[in-house]
Design a protein around this motif. Structure first.
Motif, PDB file in Angstrom:
ATOM      1  N   MET A   1      48.172  55.375  30.689  1.00 42.79           N
ATOM      2  CA  MET A   1      47.542  55.535  32.013  1.00 42.79           C
ATOM      3  C   MET A   1      48.453  56.344  32.936  1.00 42.79           C
ATOM      4  O   MET A   1      49.659  56.144  32.973  1.00 42.79           O
ATOM      5  CB  MET A   1      47.320  54.143  32.621  1.00 42.79           C
ATOM      6  N   ASN A   2      47.877  57.292  33.663  1.00 40.50           N
ATOM      7  CA  ASN A   2      48.653  58.084  34.615  1.00 40.50           C
ATOM      8  C   ASN A   2      48.653  57.394  35.969  1.00 40.50           C
ATOM      9  O   ASN A   2      47.608  57.194  36.572  1.00 40.50           O
ATOM     10  CB  ASN A   2      48.035  59.485  34.771  1.00 40.50           C
ATOM     11  N   THR A   3      49.839  57.009  36.452  1.00 36.97           N
ATOM     12  CA  THR A   3      49.944  56.402  37.778  1.00 36.97           C
ATOM     13  C   THR A   3      49.748  57.493  38.822  1.00 36.97           C
ATOM     14  O   THR A   3      50.233  58.614  38.643  1.00 36.97           O
ATOM     15  CB  THR A   3      51.355  55.780  37.950  1.00 36.97           C
ATOM     16  N   ALA A 114      39.573  72.463  39.301  1.00 33.56           N
ATOM     17  CA  ALA A 114      40.633  71.591  38.792  1.00 33.56           C
ATOM     18  C   ALA A 114      41.600  71.228  39.916  1.00 33.56           C
ATOM     19  O   ALA A 114      42.050  70.088  40.013  1.00 33.56           O
ATOM     20  CB  ALA A 114      41.377  72.288  37.653  1.00 33.56           C
ATOM     21  N   GLY A 115      41.892  72.195  40.786  1.00 33.67           N
ATOM     22  CA  GLY A 115      42.810  71.951  41.905  1.00 33.67           C
ATOM     23  C   GLY A 115      42.290  70.890  42.858  1.00 33.67           C
ATOM     24  O   GLY A 115      43.031  70.006  43.299  1.00 33.67           O
ATOM     25  N   ILE A 116      40.995  70.948  43.166  1.00 38.04           N
ATOM     26  CA  ILE A 116      40.388  69.954  44.069  1.00 38.04           C
ATOM     27  C   ILE A 116      40.438  68.562  43.428  1.00 38.04           C
ATOM     28  O   ILE A 116      40.815  67.581  44.064  1.00 38.04           O
ATOM     29  CB  ILE A 116      38.933  70.351  44.414  1.00 38.04           C
ATOM     30  N   ALA A 117      40.074  68.506  42.146  1.00 32.72           N
ATOM     31  CA  ALA A 117      40.080  67.215  41.452  1.00 32.72           C
ATOM     32  C   ALA A 117      41.499  66.661  41.328  1.00 32.72           C
ATOM     33  O   ALA A 117      41.731  65.465  41.474  1.00 32.72           O
ATOM     34  CB  ALA A 117      39.432  67.369  40.080  1.00 32.72           C
ATOM     35  N   PHE A 118      42.476  67.552  41.099  1.00 33.59           N
ATOM     36  CA  PHE A 118      43.879  67.122  40.974  1.00 33.59           C
ATOM     37  C   PHE A 118      44.419  66.627  42.317  1.00 33.59           C
ATOM     38  O   PHE A 118      45.057  65.582  42.395  1.00 33.59           O
ATOM     39  CB  PHE A 118      44.723  68.296  40.454  1.00 33.59           C
ATOM     40  N   LYS A 119      44.133  67.365  43.382  1.00 33.65           N
ATOM     41  CA  LYS A 119      44.626  66.970  44.704  1.00 33.65           C
ATOM     42  C   LYS A 119      44.060  65.607  45.110  1.00 33.65           C
ATOM     43  O   LYS A 119      44.723  64.824  45.794  1.00 33.65           O
ATOM     44  CB  LYS A 119      44.234  68.040  45.740  1.00 33.65           C
ATOM     45  N   SER A 120      42.823  65.306  44.675  1.00 36.11           N
ATOM     46  CA  SER A 120      42.246  64.012  45.033  1.00 36.11           C
ATOM     47  C   SER A 120      42.624  62.917  44.024  1.00 36.11           C
ATOM     48  O   SER A 120      41.949  61.904  43.900  1.00 36.11           O
ATOM     49  CB  SER A 120      40.729  64.113  45.227  1.00 36.11           C
ATOM     50  N   GLY A 121      43.750  63.152  43.299  1.00 33.36           N
ATOM     51  CA  GLY A 121      44.381  62.093  42.525  1.00 33.36           C
ATOM     52  C   GLY A 121      43.778  61.822  41.163  1.00 33.36           C
ATOM     53  O   GLY A 121      43.980  60.751  40.597  1.00 33.36           O
ATOM     54  N   ASN A 122      43.027  62.772  40.622  1.00 32.46           N
ATOM     55  CA  ASN A 122      42.345  62.548  39.350  1.00 32.46           C
ATOM     56  C   ASN A 122      43.012  63.278  38.196  1.00 32.46           C
ATOM     57  O   ASN A 122      43.587  64.350  38.373  1.00 32.46           O
ATOM     58  CB  ASN A 122      40.898  63.052  39.444  1.00 32.46           C
TER      59      ASN A 122
END
Length: 398
Positions: A1-3, A114-122
């Protein structure tokens, strides 16, 4: 799991990504040329979306740089309540967990969505089309460099190199946890994902947008808006497909002839209902079903309509639920239209081309949703979250 990564680390990865995109600009463009050369289809909008040039790289760099400057969308308090028993209750935004983005032809999605999804912690799973494989793999390599540089696991961005059968199997029985799927592409792709997905899907991307020229329209404005919405970017889901002209429009014949000639400058194929097809340069529509079609091409359908109410009914029947615009100087008629047309974005005296996250003040967008849940229209950073209840007590029981 990624914290969950700290906001500082997420921003650092995004800024590093901007640096790498600049540094590898020419490599990305050269690799993209091999994808373009290998593309044998005749879909001009697909080719347009596949192409990466200097301007497209600039857009990618701007997207990740802007994302890094935006507030953290995770952990934002939406509601608080103090219970009679002393418990303190909060509702805060939370990341979804893992988001799968399935898309066609557009290597920029590999950066921006991908950037939007990554910034929102996913965690991000990317499944691009075979036509853009080499471009996508190069960009994912940069994501991995940016993550490693900041001491974060490369698992945060994963590319699924699956064929159609493998994709279907993964959708039906994912080999890892998937919380949300976002398909970006044509109707066939979206239908395929909806049919096989075993978790929630955000449906986006279908246009079939309408402009209604009301009898009190400013005609010069109407011409400019229609030509822009149709011809500025035919591969966009916010491009115009249908025009409804009020049958009571003063100088109607002259207006229709002028519109035809302006569209013909761009070699737009014009089809019309019974009355409009009598004008030179307009073909009769093959059937009423064409009103449902999204073209993504230099094609348009023009019809006459009896009234604002009739225009609203027609748009609500045939449109893709994306965007619709009324051209009128009458504020009350505009209000009636905007309140009753059932699309994600409604316009008064403006082009449908503005239905876009950047243009509507969101920075960028993951997709343009035509669903009513969980968010409608452009899905920005602040929408790509779910929520969670935080309840603090000191021994309360019920």
């Amino acid at each position: 799991m990624n914290t969950l990564l700290s906001i500082e680390k997420r921003n650092a990865v995004l800024l590093q990504m901007a640096e790498l995109l600049e540094k590898e600009r020419n490599v990305i463009i050269d690799i993209n040329k091999t994808d373009l050369d290998a593309y044998t289809g005749n879909d001009i909008s697909m080719y347009d979306r596949l192409k990466v040039d200097d301007a497209k790289v600039d857009e990618m760099i701007n997207a990740v740089t802007h994302l890094a400057s935006q507030d953290d969308p995770v952990g934002v308090e939406r509601f608080r309540f103090k219970h009679d028993n002393g418990m303190q209750v909060y509702n805060k935004t939370a990341s979804f967990g893992t988001i799968l983005i399935i898309y066609e032809s557009r290597p920029d999605v590999t950066v921006e969505a991908a950037g939007i999804a990554f910034k929102s912690g996913n965690k991000i799973l990317l499944k691009g089309g075979k036509e853009s494989l080499k471009s996508n793999l190069k960009i994912v390599e940069l994501w991995h460099q940016a993550l490693k540089h900041n001491g974060a696991s490369t698992d945060w961005v994963e590319y699924l190199q699956f064929n159609r059968a493998e994709t279907q199997t993964f959708l039906e029985k994912p080999t890892q946890k998937v919380d949300l799927i976002v398909p970006r592409g044509g109707e066939h792709l979206i239908a395929f994902v909806q049919q096989h997905a075993s978790c929630p899907v955000i449906v986006s991307g279908r246009g079939n947008n309408f402009v209604y020229v009301h009898e009190e329209a400013d005609l010069d404005m109407a011409l400019k808006i229609i030509v822009n919405a149709k011809t500025a970017k035919i591969s966009a889901c916010n491009a115009l497909d249908k025009v409804l002209i009020d049958e009571n429009l003063p100088n109607k014949s002259e207006f229709i002839r002028t519109l035809i000639s302006k569209l013909k400058v761009f070699n737009v194929e014009i089809m019309g209902g019974k009355k409009v097809s009598e004008y030179e340069g307009v073909d009769l529509i093959p059937s009423k079903d064409i009103w449902y079609e999204e073209f993504l091409d230099y094609k348009i359908v023009i019809g006459e309509i009896a009234s604002n109410e009739a225009a609203i009914a027609k748009i609500n029947k045939y449109s893709g639920g994306h965007s619709a615009s009324i051209i009128t100087t009458n504020e009350a008629e505009a209000k009636l239209f905007m309140e009753n047309v059932d699309t994600a974005a409604v316009y008064h005296n403006a082009s449908t081309r503005f239905t876009d996250g950047g243009q509507l003040g969101l920075g960028g967008e993951l997709a343009i949703s035509t669903d009513k849940l969980h968010q409608r229209g452009p899905i920005g950073l602040q929408h790509l979250v779910t929520n969670k209840w935080y309840v603090h007590g000191n021994g309360q029981i019920r």
